[in-house]
Design a protein around this motif. Sequence first.
Motif, short mmCIF file in Angstrom:
data_model
loop_
_atom_site.label_atom_id
_atom_site.label_comp_id
_atom_site.label_asym_id
_atom_site.label_seq_id
_atom_site.Cartn_x
_atom_site.Cartn_y
_atom_site.Cartn_z
N UNK A 131 0.81 -1.22 0.00
CA UNK A 131 0.00 0.00 0.00
C UNK A 131 0.84 1.27 0.00
N UNK A 132 2.16 1.11 -0.11
CA UNK A 132 3.04 2.27 -0.16
C UNK A 132 4.07 2.08 -1.26
N UNK A 133 4.39 3.15 -1.96
CA UNK A 133 5.34 3.07 -3.05
C UNK A 133 6.77 3.03 -2.52
N UNK A 134 7.52 2.03 -2.98
CA UNK A 134 8.92 1.88 -2.61
C UNK A 134 9.66 1.29 -3.81
N UNK A 135 10.48 2.09 -4.48
CA UNK A 135 11.18 1.59 -5.67
C UNK A 135 12.27 0.57 -5.35
#
Length: 274
Positions: A162-166
């Motif tokens: 649910x969170x963007x993390x590249x």
Amino acid sequence: MANYFVGDIQGCFAELELVLAKVDFNPSRDVLWAAGDLIARGPDSLPTLRYFKQLDGSAKVVLGNHDLHLMAVVAKIKRVNPKDQLEALLNASDLGSLIGWLRLQPLVQELPEHNIVMSHAGVPPQWDIQTLRSQVQRVSNALTAQDYIPALIAKMYTIDANAWDPNVSELQQNIYCINALTRMRFLHLDGGLDFDCKLSPSECSDPKLTPWFNCDGLIKQTHTLVFGHWATVMGKVASENIYALDTGCCWGEHLTLWHMESDQIITQNKLKKS
């Protein structure tokens, strides 16, 4: 030539036919853009899918959460939601062909000459257009791969993304991309996706939640955004370059069509059952 954008059809095929008749839609001349969730709650998911499949190049479709859920149902990963009217579709002789066609549809469609981006639920505010394109392409690659069921569909609901993390795995990034582009409504203060609140922005009293389209976003600074998914918004977004097209036809409201060239909204009320 005209470009028409339509919100969530959800199997309301009779209403789609009526609203297209109002604008004299001609597939040999015009293009119909569909913001996802072609199927599910309405009575005619099967003819809806067949119609868009036969439109071929005259239709531009993005996948919604219900369209992806259908793939999971057909793959025996998920059970049919009792609220969905999918019996005819699931028993259709051409179900395999329709699923094959759905797998070819992306999460985002663009109309570059007008800087328009269409997705089902919206776009993450923290993404630029290059990130959006690369992430969408990677999901498309996974959906069209031979092992798409065990590699993606079977894991779509089991990974908390649910969170963007590249910096996380490609699979985790793919799941986040799917969640953001097909399920997003409110965001937490840290930018994380909230999957619980489905109220309209005016009804939500939680100060820690913000509609994604109210956040400062990179893409909305340069593009017009078209989305569906959030029926309780009922098309009311306080921005000239954001169009919310899901107006709850399957819930008894109406289907919304946007004619891009004239910036005109055309609607068709839900038909009453006889």
